[in-house]
Design a protein around this motif. Structure first.
Motif, PDB file in Angstrom:
ATOM      1  N   LEU A 127       0.824  -1.202   0.000  1.00  0.00           N
ATOM      2  CA  LEU A 127       0.000   0.000   0.000  1.00  0.00           C
ATOM      3  C   LEU A 127       0.864   1.261   0.000  1.00  0.00           C
ATOM      4  CD1 LEU A 127      -2.730  -1.145   2.549  1.00  0.00           C
ATOM      5  CD2 LEU A 127      -3.033  -0.790   0.086  1.00  0.00           C
ATOM      6  N   ALA A 128       1.975   1.233   0.720  1.00  0.00           N
ATOM      7  CA  ALA A 128       2.875   2.390   0.730  1.00  0.00           C
ATOM      8  C   ALA A 128       3.454   2.627  -0.658  1.00  0.00           C
ATOM      9  CB  ALA A 128       3.989   2.168   1.747  1.00  0.00           C
ATOM     10  N   GLU A 129       3.811   1.549  -1.348  1.00  0.00           N
ATOM     11  CA  GLU A 129       4.349   1.679  -2.701  1.00  0.00           C
ATOM     12  C   GLU A 129       3.330   2.284  -3.657  1.00  0.00           C
ATOM     13  OE1 GLU A 129       5.402  -2.274  -3.639  1.00  0.00           O
ATOM     14  OE2 GLU A 129       7.149  -2.350  -2.302  1.00  0.00           O
ATOM     15  N   ARG A 130       2.049   2.067  -3.374  1.00  0.00           N
ATOM     16  CA  ARG A 130       0.987   2.559  -4.270  1.00  0.00           C
ATOM     17  C   ARG A 130       0.390   3.873  -3.794  1.00  0.00           C
ATOM     18  NH1 ARG A 130      -1.740  -2.509  -7.226  1.00  0.00           N
ATOM     19  NH2 ARG A 130       0.128  -3.796  -7.328  1.00  0.00           N
TER      20      ARG A 130
ATOM     21  N   LEU B 152      -6.853  -3.043   8.751  1.00  0.00           N
ATOM     22  CA  LEU B 152      -6.605  -1.765   8.093  1.00  0.00           C
ATOM     23  C   LEU B 152      -7.606  -1.532   6.977  1.00  0.00           C
ATOM     24  CD1 LEU B 152      -5.127  -2.220   5.061  1.00  0.00           C
ATOM     25  CD2 LEU B 152      -3.275  -3.017   6.547  1.00  0.00           C
ATOM     26  N   LEU B 153      -7.734  -0.258   6.627  1.00  0.00           N
ATOM     27  CA  LEU B 153      -8.535   0.159   5.483  1.00  0.00           C
ATOM     28  C   LEU B 153      -7.785   1.286   4.796  1.00  0.00           C
ATOM     29  CD1 LEU B 153     -11.052   0.391   3.683  1.00  0.00           C
ATOM     30  CD2 LEU B 153     -12.116   1.771   5.497  1.00  0.00           C
ATOM     31  N   ALA B 154      -7.536   1.100   3.512  1.00  0.00           N
ATOM     32  CA  ALA B 154      -6.810   2.101   2.739  1.00  0.00           C
ATOM     33  C   ALA B 154      -7.347   2.097   1.313  1.00  0.00           C
ATOM     34  CB  ALA B 154      -5.309   1.804   2.751  1.00  0.00           C
ATOM     35  N   ARG B 155      -6.932   3.114   0.558  1.00  0.00           N
ATOM     36  CA  ARG B 155      -7.336   3.177  -0.845  1.00  0.00           C
ATOM     37  C   ARG B 155      -6.182   3.687  -1.679  1.00  0.00           C
ATOM     38  NH1 ARG B 155     -12.694   6.114  -3.553  1.00  0.00           N
ATOM     39  NH2 ARG B 155     -12.789   4.691  -5.351  1.00  0.00           N
ATOM     40  N   PRO B 156      -5.565   2.803  -2.467  1.00  0.00           N
ATOM     41  CA  PRO B 156      -4.508   3.258  -3.378  1.00  0.00           C
ATOM     42  C   PRO B 156      -5.060   4.280  -4.366  1.00  0.00           C
ATOM     43  CG  PRO B 156      -4.490   0.867  -3.169  1.00  0.00           C
ATOM     44  CD  PRO B 156      -5.741   1.355  -2.507  1.00  0.00           C
ATOM     45  N   ARG B 157      -4.216   5.199  -4.779  1.00  0.00           N
ATOM     46  CA  ARG B 157      -4.639   6.222  -5.724  1.00  0.00           C
ATOM     47  C   ARG B 157      -5.210   5.575  -6.984  1.00  0.00           C
ATOM     48  NH1 ARG B 157      -4.917  10.592  -2.447  1.00  0.00           N
ATOM     49  NH2 ARG B 157      -2.998  10.771  -1.226  1.00  0.00           N
ATOM     50  N   GLY B 158      -6.471   5.909  -7.283  1.00  0.00           N
ATOM     51  CA  GLY B 158      -7.103   5.390  -8.487  1.00  0.00           C
ATOM     52  C   GLY B 158      -7.540   3.944  -8.420  1.00  0.00           C
ATOM     53  N   GLY B 159      -7.450   3.328  -7.251  1.00  0.00           N
ATOM     54  CA  GLY B 159      -7.797   1.923  -7.138  1.00  0.00           C
ATOM     55  C   GLY B 159      -8.963   1.684  -6.208  1.00  0.00           C
TER      56      GLY B 159
END
Length: 395
Positions: free
Chosen positions: A263-266, A284-291
């Motif tokens: 996730l950090a890479e994205r 965790l909950l995250a959202r990669p840019r554009g994904g």
């Protein structure tokens, strides 16, 4: 709730706040129109309004006689559902035999119930009736254009019947969010008894029904090894067309836990990075840019179940356009110790007006959840008899 861009404010989030963060971060799916028969279980994307007055015409509320003026009344015809009386206007001293649901003739004063009627030779007598008695007047339930059901309401049997009574053939709804599940772990076996150093995969069988119960549509489940790191990356990349990617295991900070690095890479936007609850902390909950959204669940089955109800359920509710709503509460009649600053999640069963902790709540053990009625969220310092929030496991 406003989601800030500062990751530090979302580390070790309180359990109740984590649910709110997950729901608030969701961007609802696009509305679609579906036939009534396909709308059950989805969520209204727009208000349901009355297309016509309800009822659409004056209708008899009882079997009997529509009467005008004072009695006795000469019977001049009949009115049945779908077959109105053919006369122009009912004059004083006249009656029309009528069935429940039939159109009330113009000029009718009231409906004389058949139980109160005294039949004669071509006429009928009965007590004097107040104006409008046993008549359902056009629009008395709802005027044309009235909002009947707000957007965000789940579609169930009553709503479907209401929509049909208003003349709708289709409903605008939010489609169910598409979810891809990725189960990680070199130690997992998928059939039979596991050998030394191996464990049977419990999350693969658990996730499909859990995702459906939480309001998502499972669109594929794959198992990937911990090594090489590219296996998880490729699985996430292959799931880019989903609304949500659920990854089990790989959520902590160990050598084999690669999700956070990925996730950090994205350049992901972090929404929740760990929750102050036990079990289920490394979620965790995250959202990669554009994904799509990425929900990370612990690898231990009971911890993963808790995390799914903490983050995945509220996220899917938000994507579906459903309100998060408050959780029911009941007194916890047994003593449960929660660590300072944390919420302890335990399976419980109903015991009179309260709930009783079951045990069987270690992170890898699903026994309590399998037989429990709910998960109780117990704050630090809670005393027996104090109401606690419940995540219901059984309707």
């Amino acid at each position: 709730m406003i989601i800030t861009a500062d990751r530090r404010t979302r580390r070790d989030v309180a359990w109740a706040a984590a649910r709110e963060y997950a729901h608030a971060a969701a961007e609802p799916t696009s509305p679609v129109r579906v036939a009534l028969g396909q709308a059950a279980g989805l969520v209204l994307a727009e208000d349901l309004v009355a297309a016509t007055p309800l009822p659409a015409f004056d209708t008899a509320a009882m079997d009997g006689f529509a009467v005008a003026g004072a009695g006795p009344w000469l019977i001049v015809g009949s009115a049945r559902p779908g077959r109105p009386w053919t006369g122009e206007r009912l004059e004083a001293g006249r009656a029309v035999e009528i069935s429940t649901g039939a159109v009330v003739p113009p000029g009718a004063w009231a409906v004389l119930p058949i139980e109160s009627a005294v039949p004669g030779d071509g006429d009928v007598a009965g007590p004097e009736l107040p104006s409008g008695k046993h008549i359902r007047h056009a629009g008395e339930d709802a005027r044309a254009g009235a909002r009947l059901v707000p957007a965000g309401t789940p579609v169930g049997p009553a709503l479907l019947g209401l929509a049909a009574s208003c003349g709708y053939d289709e409903l605008p709804v939010r489609r169910k969010p598409a979810v891809r599940a990725i189960v990680t772990g070199d130690e997992l076996v998928h059939h039979g008894q596991p050998g030394p150093g191996r464990v049977r995969d419990a999350l693969g069988p658990l996730l499909p029904s859990l995702i459906a119960e939480l309001g998502g549509c499972l669109d594929g489940l794959v198992h990937v090894p911990d090594r090489p790191d590219t296996a998880l990356s490729e699985a996430v990349e292959a799931s880019a067309d989903a609304d949500v990617i659920v990854v089990t295991g790989s959520t902590s900070v160990g050598v084999t836990d690669g999700l956070r690095r990925l996730l950090a890479e994205r350049d992901a936007l972090w929404i929740v990075d760990a929750v102050a609850c036990r079990p289920g902390h490394p979620q965790l909950l995250a959202r990669p840019r554009g994904g799509p959204y990425v929900v990370g669940l612990p690898g231990n089955p009971f911890a993963a179940l808790i995390a799914a109800h903490t983050l995945l359920g509220p996220l899917l509710a938000g994507l579906s356009g459903r309100a998060l709503g408050g959780l029911p509460q009941a007194p916890l009649i047994t003593q449960v110790q929660a660590p300072a600053g944390h919420t302890r999640i335990v399976p419980v069963v109903w015991d009179g007006p309260g709930v009783r902790a079951l045990g069987g709540d270690r992170p890898a053990f699903l026994n309590g959840a399998a037989i429990g009625d709910a998960l109780a969220a117990v704050p630090h310092g809670a005393e027996p008899g104090r109401p606690v929030p419940l995540v219901l496991l059984r309707a």
